[in-house]
Write an enzyme that holds these catalytic residues in place. Structure first.
Site, PDB file in Angstrom:
ATOM      1  N   SER A 112       0.791  -1.234   0.000  1.00 18.59           N
ATOM      2  CA  SER A 112       0.000   0.000   0.000  1.00 18.59           C
ATOM      3  C   SER A 112       0.825   1.287   0.000  1.00 18.59           C
ATOM      4  O   SER A 112       0.261   2.369  -0.185  1.00 18.59           O
ATOM      5  CB  SER A 112      -0.964   0.005   1.187  1.00 18.59           C
ATOM      6  OG  SER A 112      -2.049  -0.857   0.934  1.00 18.59           O
TER       7      SER A 112
ATOM      8  N   LYS B  68       2.807   6.871   4.775  1.00 13.34           N
ATOM      9  CA  LYS B  68       1.894   5.789   4.397  1.00 13.34           C
ATOM     10  C   LYS B  68       2.484   4.465   4.852  1.00 13.34           C
ATOM     11  O   LYS B  68       3.690   4.229   4.719  1.00 13.34           O
ATOM     12  CB  LYS B  68       1.694   5.764   2.872  1.00 13.34           C
ATOM     13  CG  LYS B  68       0.671   4.737   2.405  1.00 13.34           C
ATOM     14  CD  LYS B  68      -0.734   5.175   2.728  1.00 13.34           C
ATOM     15  CE  LYS B  68      -1.750   4.057   2.539  1.00 13.34           C
ATOM     16  NZ  LYS B  68      -1.689   3.045   3.616  1.00 13.34           N
ATOM     17  N   THR B  69       1.615   3.618   5.387  1.00 12.61           N
ATOM     18  CA  THR B  69       2.006   2.253   5.754  1.00 12.61           C
ATOM     19  C   THR B  69       1.788   1.320   4.566  1.00 12.61           C
ATOM     20  O   THR B  69       1.072   1.638   3.613  1.00 12.61           O
ATOM     21  CB  THR B  69       1.164   1.733   6.927  1.00 12.61           C
ATOM     22  OG1 THR B  69      -0.223   1.841   6.581  1.00 12.61           O
ATOM     23  CG2 THR B  69       1.445   2.505   8.200  1.00 12.61           C
ATOM     24  N   GLY B  70       2.391   0.145   4.661  1.00 11.12           N
ATOM     25  CA  GLY B  70       2.156  -0.912   3.680  1.00 11.12           C
ATOM     26  C   GLY B  70       2.409  -2.259   4.328  1.00 11.12           C
ATOM     27  O   GLY B  70       3.200  -2.362   5.280  1.00 11.12           O
TER      28      GLY B  70
END
Length: 262
Positions: free
Chosen positions: A67, A205-207
């Site tokens: 993501s 942003k995380t992923g």
């Protein structure tokens, strides 16, 4: 294209490691040891020329961005008018997803915040394979397998990127050197905002790359201060869902150790 991207990646690694001696940053390494997690972090200044790296071998290793690709994907989707910033609503089709936050209509802002996969897959269909290939080439971002599935390539390993490449992309985005309009850049800046205080703004942003073994968790973004901007990219091995908070925890701890955030 693969050969070209591999040369670019090697050049990028050499550039980073020539700017900063590749000796392990012990203060950051201790944070990973404390969390009992395997991973890497790259922290790099926009103006001061400093770069701190934990585990420089892994910093150059490519993984599925999961993501975190929503950062570049937001710019592409806005530019290609697959979504509008002006409150356009993506209608939920009623299909029940594991994450309750996905089970409703979404705007760009909400889709980015809850990391809604079906939303960005819907946009991806509008953008199309050729446009993605062109944008990724212009951004010189990672390695893309061809052919690839347009709705899953950032999840299934068709696109792989390193922590070094994540930081390089964020710098290009911040400097606005990629072919996107000012309105697209501004919209991305707004949706990426995680925290704003009197002394800094954090955009990130995380992923979570669940289709890899071991699974890999990401946290990428940047900290804006009055005197500089610090870009970061962290990835760690995820053994189970309880490991997920470590992505942000070890990143924030590293930013604090380096005096970037209080």
């Amino acid at each position: 294209m693969h050969h070209y991207m591999n040369i670019r990646a090697f050049s990028l690694i050499c550039l980073f490691l020539s700017v900063q001696a590749s000796a392990e940053d012990q203060s950051i390494a201790d944070l990973f040891t404390k969390q009992e997690v395997s991973g890497t972090i790259v922290i790099s200044s926009l103006r001061g020329g400093e770069t701190f790296i934990h585990n420089d071998f892994r910093a150059a290793q490519r993984f599925s961005p999961a993501s975190t690709f929503k950062i570049l994907n937001t710019l592409i989707s806005l530019e290609e008018r697959a979504i509008s910033r002006n409150g356009e609503v993506m209608m939920w089709d009623g299909k029940i997803h594991d994450l309750p936050d996905w089970n409703r209509d979404q705007t760009l802002e909400s889709a980015f915040k809850v990391s809604c996969v079906w939303c960005f897959q819907q946009m991806a269909k509008e953008v199309g394979v050729e446009k993605y290939r062109a944008y990724l080439s212009k951004a010189e971002f990672g390695e893309l397998s061809v052919p690839f599935e347009v709705t899953t390539f950032w999840l299934d390993g068709s696109l792989k990127v390193s922590a070094l490449e994540q930081v390089a992309l964020l710098k290009k985005i911040y400097r606005r050197t990629l072919p996107f309009s000012a309105s697209s850049y501004e919209a991305l800046s707004d949706v990426m905002l995680v925290e704003k205080t009197g002394s800094y703004a954090l955009r990130a942003k995380t992923g979570w790359a669940t289709r890899m073994t071991p699974q890999v968790g990401w946290y990428v973004g940047y900290v804006e201060k009055s005197d500089d901007v610090w870009f970061f990219a962290t990835n760690v091995d995820i053994r189970n869902q309880e490991d997920l908070p470590v992505r942000q925890k070890v990143t924030r701890d590293a930013l604090q150790v380096k005096g970037i955030i209080p």
